[in-house]
Design an enzyme around this catalytic site. Structure first.
Site, mmCIF file in Angstrom:
data_model
loop_
_atom_site.group_PDB
_atom_site.id
_atom_site.type_symbol
_atom_site.label_atom_id
_atom_site.label_comp_id
_atom_site.label_asym_id
_atom_site.label_seq_id
_atom_site.Cartn_x
_atom_site.Cartn_y
_atom_site.Cartn_z
ATOM 1 N N CYS A 1 10.540 1.388 1.387
ATOM 2 C CA CYS A 1 11.034 0.246 1.580
ATOM 3 C C CYS A 1 12.516 0.586 1.367
ATOM 4 O O CYS A 1 13.680 0.136 2.163
ATOM 5 C CB CYS A 1 10.892 -0.744 0.527
ATOM 6 S SG CYS A 1 11.108 -0.094 -1.140
ATOM 7 N N GLU A 17 10.409 -8.558 -3.766
ATOM 8 C CA GLU A 17 11.167 -7.008 -3.415
ATOM 9 C C GLU A 17 10.524 -6.782 -2.091
ATOM 10 O O GLU A 17 9.226 -6.538 -1.731
ATOM 11 C CB GLU A 17 10.472 -5.997 -4.485
ATOM 12 C CG GLU A 17 10.782 -5.885 -5.693
ATOM 13 C CD GLU A 17 12.254 -5.025 -5.918
ATOM 14 O OE1 GLU A 17 12.693 -4.808 -4.746
ATOM 15 O OE2 GLU A 17 12.497 -4.736 -7.023
ATOM 16 N N TRP A 23 0.792 -1.223 -0.021
ATOM 17 C CA TRP A 23 0.096 0.055 -0.113
ATOM 18 C C TRP A 23 1.059 1.377 0.053
ATOM 19 O O TRP A 23 0.294 2.427 -0.026
ATOM 20 C CB TRP A 23 -0.804 -0.148 1.106
ATOM 21 C CG TRP A 23 -0.126 -0.395 2.509
ATOM 22 C CD1 TRP A 23 -0.372 -1.615 3.157
ATOM 23 C CD2 TRP A 23 0.548 0.317 3.397
ATOM 24 N NE1 TRP A 23 0.582 -1.862 4.272
ATOM 25 C CE2 TRP A 23 1.320 -0.448 4.379
ATOM 26 C CE3 TRP A 23 1.450 1.652 3.264
ATOM 27 C CZ2 TRP A 23 2.376 -0.256 5.338
ATOM 28 C CZ3 TRP A 23 2.301 1.918 4.348
ATOM 29 C CH2 TRP A 23 2.522 1.184 5.226
ATOM 30 N N ASN A 24 2.006 1.324 0.200
ATOM 31 C CA ASN A 24 2.997 2.407 0.528
ATOM 32 C C ASN A 24 3.142 3.300 -0.770
ATOM 33 O O ASN A 24 2.786 4.534 -0.637
ATOM 34 C CB ASN A 24 4.039 2.169 1.105
ATOM 35 C CG ASN A 24 5.071 1.250 0.378
ATOM 36 O OD1 ASN A 24 4.751 0.684 -0.654
ATOM 37 N ND2 ASN A 24 6.491 1.691 0.263
ATOM 38 N N GLY A 52 6.347 -6.461 -0.901
ATOM 39 C CA GLY A 52 5.771 -6.346 0.427
ATOM 40 C C GLY A 52 6.654 -6.656 1.589
ATOM 41 O O GLY A 52 7.997 -6.686 1.434
ATOM 42 N N GLN A 92 -0.600 0.070 11.875
ATOM 43 C CA GLN A 92 0.693 0.445 11.616
ATOM 44 C C GLN A 92 1.035 1.412 12.329
ATOM 45 O O GLN A 92 2.045 1.537 12.855
ATOM 46 C CB GLN A 92 0.674 0.967 10.230
ATOM 47 C CG GLN A 92 1.998 1.328 9.586
ATOM 48 C CD GLN A 92 3.065 0.043 9.485
ATOM 49 O OE1 GLN A 92 2.696 -0.866 9.254
ATOM 50 N NE2 GLN A 92 4.278 0.387 9.230
HETATM 51 P P1 NAP Z 1 2.643 -7.168 3.308
HETATM 52 O O1 NAP Z 1 1.762 -7.178 4.457
HETATM 53 O O2 NAP Z 1 3.711 -8.042 3.226
HETATM 54 O O3 NAP Z 1 1.548 -7.173 1.991
HETATM 55 C C1 NAP Z 1 1.665 -7.055 0.832
HETATM 56 C C2 NAP Z 1 0.830 -7.878 0.012
HETATM 57 O O4 NAP Z 1 0.931 -9.331 0.099
HETATM 58 C C3 NAP Z 1 -0.530 -7.251 0.124
HETATM 59 O O5 NAP Z 1 -1.024 -7.040 -1.046
HETATM 60 C C4 NAP Z 1 -1.201 -8.279 1.069
HETATM 61 O O6 NAP Z 1 -2.502 -8.505 0.947
HETATM 62 C C5 NAP Z 1 -0.517 -9.727 0.479
HETATM 63 N N1 NAP Z 1 -0.390 -10.637 1.172
HETATM 64 C C6 NAP Z 1 -0.324 -10.938 2.592
HETATM 65 N N2 NAP Z 1 -0.124 -12.080 3.207
HETATM 66 C C7 NAP Z 1 -0.123 -12.967 1.805
HETATM 67 C C8 NAP Z 1 0.277 -14.292 1.835
HETATM 68 N N3 NAP Z 1 0.366 -15.195 2.468
HETATM 69 N N4 NAP Z 1 0.299 -14.672 0.433
HETATM 70 C C9 NAP Z 1 0.043 -13.959 -0.738
HETATM 71 N N5 NAP Z 1 -0.035 -12.584 -0.382
HETATM 72 C C10 NAP Z 1 0.100 -12.143 0.822
HETATM 73 O O7 NAP Z 1 3.255 -5.607 2.868
HETATM 74 P P2 NAP Z 1 2.686 -4.246 3.283
HETATM 75 O O8 NAP Z 1 2.323 -3.941 4.650
HETATM 76 O O9 NAP Z 1 1.314 -4.164 2.448
HETATM 77 O O10 NAP Z 1 3.733 -3.282 2.807
HETATM 78 C C11 NAP Z 1 4.819 -2.906 3.431
HETATM 79 C C12 NAP Z 1 6.165 -3.660 3.234
HETATM 80 O O11 NAP Z 1 6.475 -3.643 1.877
HETATM 81 C C13 NAP Z 1 7.240 -3.216 3.885
HETATM 82 O O12 NAP Z 1 8.143 -4.138 4.492
HETATM 83 C C14 NAP Z 1 8.062 -2.566 2.904
HETATM 84 O O13 NAP Z 1 9.505 -2.667 3.021
HETATM 85 C C15 NAP Z 1 7.681 -3.539 1.643
HETATM 86 N N6 NAP Z 1 8.007 -2.804 0.412
HETATM 87 C C16 NAP Z 1 9.179 -3.176 -0.324
HETATM 88 C C17 NAP Z 1 9.412 -2.589 -1.537
HETATM 89 C C18 NAP Z 1 10.645 -2.930 -2.479
HETATM 90 O O14 NAP Z 1 10.571 -2.306 -3.537
HETATM 91 N N7 NAP Z 1 11.419 -3.777 -1.758
HETATM 92 C C19 NAP Z 1 8.511 -1.520 -1.931
HETATM 93 C C20 NAP Z 1 7.474 -1.050 -0.919
HETATM 94 C C21 NAP Z 1 7.360 -1.596 0.034
HETATM 95 P P3 NAP Z 1 -3.437 -9.080 1.871
HETATM 96 O O15 NAP Z 1 -3.253 -8.515 3.362
HETATM 97 O O16 NAP Z 1 -4.968 -8.981 1.366
HETATM 98 O O17 NAP Z 1 -3.256 -10.536 1.718
#
Ligand code: NAP
Length: 490
Positions: A291, A258, A158-159, A236, A340
């Site tokens: 991130c 990522e 979502w970020n 994520g 969060q």
């Molecule tokens: P998240 O909780 O890992 O969720 C990311 C996505 O994964 C959501 O669409 C979530 O939707 C889905 N998801 C959750 N559990 C899952 C599972 N077991 N299987 C498949 N999909 C699943 O992350 P967030 O809180 O949205 O975002 C923050 C994180 O993203 C931070 O750690 C940040 O560092 C990282 N990020 C990394 C980058 C990069 O380029 N390295 C860029 C931006 C953000 P549901 O909950 O509906 O399943």
């Protein structure tokens, strides 16, 4: 009160409600109140999206007709351009972007990344001649063909949702894959618009599908486990990234990840502009929810007190100039949701318990509204073994760590489970030498910018596998097929 349009699913060319008509509220991070409604996809809807994407890949010319897909991806880009205002509103009211941050990280950077993909498309190698070789008594000519991998599940956070969605969807489409986009539940509109504009652009049915829902992990897990999905491109958290690898293992899923980061910025004692190098780490932009943010500031012991004074002054200068949804100067708003906010506040308490000194901030700010506001926060006297130095907080919390010498700085930077990004500022040769020893996917020397749509981005270690953006970002979605034939048959 702002109201966003209903976020609809897009499956097999149809913009539609979820089966059974279930919806969920989209909550504004600014007010904590509903700002729109989103379809709440059921397992039946996800199944339909998988079937549609599989069919479009297997039974249409999408994967082979490069000209057609390039033309459609260009038309799609123009439609996004025409919808800049809507994209901005989604960034503000779904993702909690402050107005001063919208055009930078959310809309212009994202659309600029799309243009970069189009610009590098010509450099994608689709065939490579490996020449002739004798084997088994005759000579063969060998040519590698690079082909789209198939059905891609793009699972996003979502970020910076528009940026990440473009990073995956556009690259996969250009490669010739079909896609199911699954945005985070907090930001369905930033996904739904890919369906709305795909319909307007006239993409063949099933080439792009968009599903989302309130049920945690339902759609994501279904796609990760399904043998009809060939590749999962995920951005994520590291925890979910690991789960995806585990759950994708039985079908030997290709996974592109990522993940999180805890990047270090090293400021050297011979920095030409010490104050600026320190101040650029102020973790304010988009409330630190990036991130690749440099959330560990490493400064030499010899200049530690000076750095503290600079930061104290810098944060005092910022004062209360954040958190107003209507102020175009503000670059920091709330964090995304209540969970969060609680997580960030939990880390602030942990920092105090671990013995770090709070230099600035540290409190929730309910006076700014009923949303999820937490002050820009800095901890000093931090050691690298503290959890606030090791774990990704994903909020406006900077930690400042002293180091003895260059070796010590490199050791501290590398003593992290993560390896996404980082920076070194100081005299050029020394900074370059150190940058080469930091184990991360990118390092900015003297504030050089490592994030752009025409260069690869990704992580080492727990920050991920693979690269997004640039030619490499498109090639992530290709498989290599060798074709060989006896020379005499040519
Ligand atoms: P998240 O909780 O890992 O969720 C990311 C996505 O994964 C959501 O669409 C979530 O939707 C889905 N998801 C959750 N559990 C899952 C599972 N077991 N299987 C498949 N999909 C699943 O992350 P967030 O809180 O949205 O975002 C923050 C994180 O993203 C931070 O750690 C940040 O560092 C990282 N990020 C990394 C980058 C990069 O380029 N390295 C860029 C931006 C953000 P549901 O909950 O509906 O399943």
């Amino acid at each position: 009160m702002t109201t966003l349009p209903d976020a609809k699913l897009f499956i097999n060319g149809q913009l539609r409600d979820a089966t059974g008509g279930r919806t969920y509220d989209v909550i504004s991070p600014w007010t904590g109140a509903p700002v729109g409604k989103a379809a709440d996809a059921t397992a039946e809807d996800v199944e339909a999206a998988i079937v549609a994407a599989r069919n479009a890949f297997d039974n249409t010319d999408w994967s082979t007709n490069k000209e057609k897909r390039l033309a459609l991806v260009k038309k799609y880009r123009e439609l996004f351009e025409a919808n800049r205002e809507k994209l901005g509103a989604l960034a503000v009211h779904e993702a909690g972007a402050a107005l001063g941050a919208v055009d930078k990280a959310h809309v212009s950077m994202a659309l600029g990344g799309w243009d970069d993909y189009l610009a590098v498309f010509d450099r994608v190698v689709w065939e490579k001649d490996y020449g002739n070789k004798f084997g088994y008594g005759y000579e063969s000519k060998r040519v590698a063909h690079y082909e789209p991998v198939g059905v891609v599940a793009a699972i996003t956070p979502w970020n910076v949702p528009l940026y990440v969605n473009i990073g995956k969807v556009v690259a996969a489409l250009l490669a010739g894959c079909t896609v199911i986009l699954k945005p985070a539940p907090d930001t369905p509109g930033a996904g739904a618009i890919f369906g709305e504009l795909a319909k307007e652009a006239g993409f063949p049915d099933g080439v792009i599908n968009v599903v989302f829902g309130a049920d945690p992990a339902l759609a994501g897990e279904m796609m990760v486990k399904d043998p009809r999905v060939d590749l999962v491109s995920f951005t994520g958290s590291t925890a979910v990234g690991k789960r995806i690898m585990e759950q994708g293992a039985p079908t030997l899923k290709r996974v592109f990840l990522e993940l999180g980061g805890k990047s270090a910025k090293i400021v050297l004692d011979d920095s030409q502009n010490f104050a600026m190098d320190v101040l650029t780490t102020m973790l304010v932009f988009h409330a630190g929810q990036g991130c690749a943010v440099q959330s560990r500031l490493l400064v030499p012991e010899s200049r530690y007190e000076e750095a503290k004074a600079i930061l104290k002054q810098g944060y005092a200068g910022l004062g209360d100039n954040w958190g107003d949804v209507s102020n175009p100067e503000h670059i920091m708003g709330p964090v995304i949701n209540k969970r969060q906010l609680e997580r960030v506040l939990g880390y602030i308490q942990l920092g105090k318990d671990e013995g770090a000194t709070l230099l600035h901030g540290g409190a929730a700010r309910p006076d700014k509204g009923d949303g999820y506001f937490v002050e820009p926060t800095v901890f000093v006297d931090v050691t690298n073994d503290m959890r606030i130095a090791q774990e990704e907080i994903f909020g406006p919390v900077l930690v400042v760590i002293p180091y003895k010498d260059d070796e010590d700085a490199i050791r501290i930077a590398n003593e992290s489970a993560y390896g996404l990004s980082g920076g070194v500022s100081g005299s050029f040769d020394r900074a370059m030498k150190m940058a080469k020893r930091i184990r991360t996917g990118s390092v900015g020397v003297n504030n050089g910018m490592c994030i752009a749509g025409d260069i690869p981005f990704g992580g080492y270690k727990a920050s991920g596998i693979g690269r997004e953006w640039g030619v490499e970002g498109i090639e992530e979605f290709l498989e290599t097929k060798m074709i060989a034939y006896p020379v005499a048959a040519a």
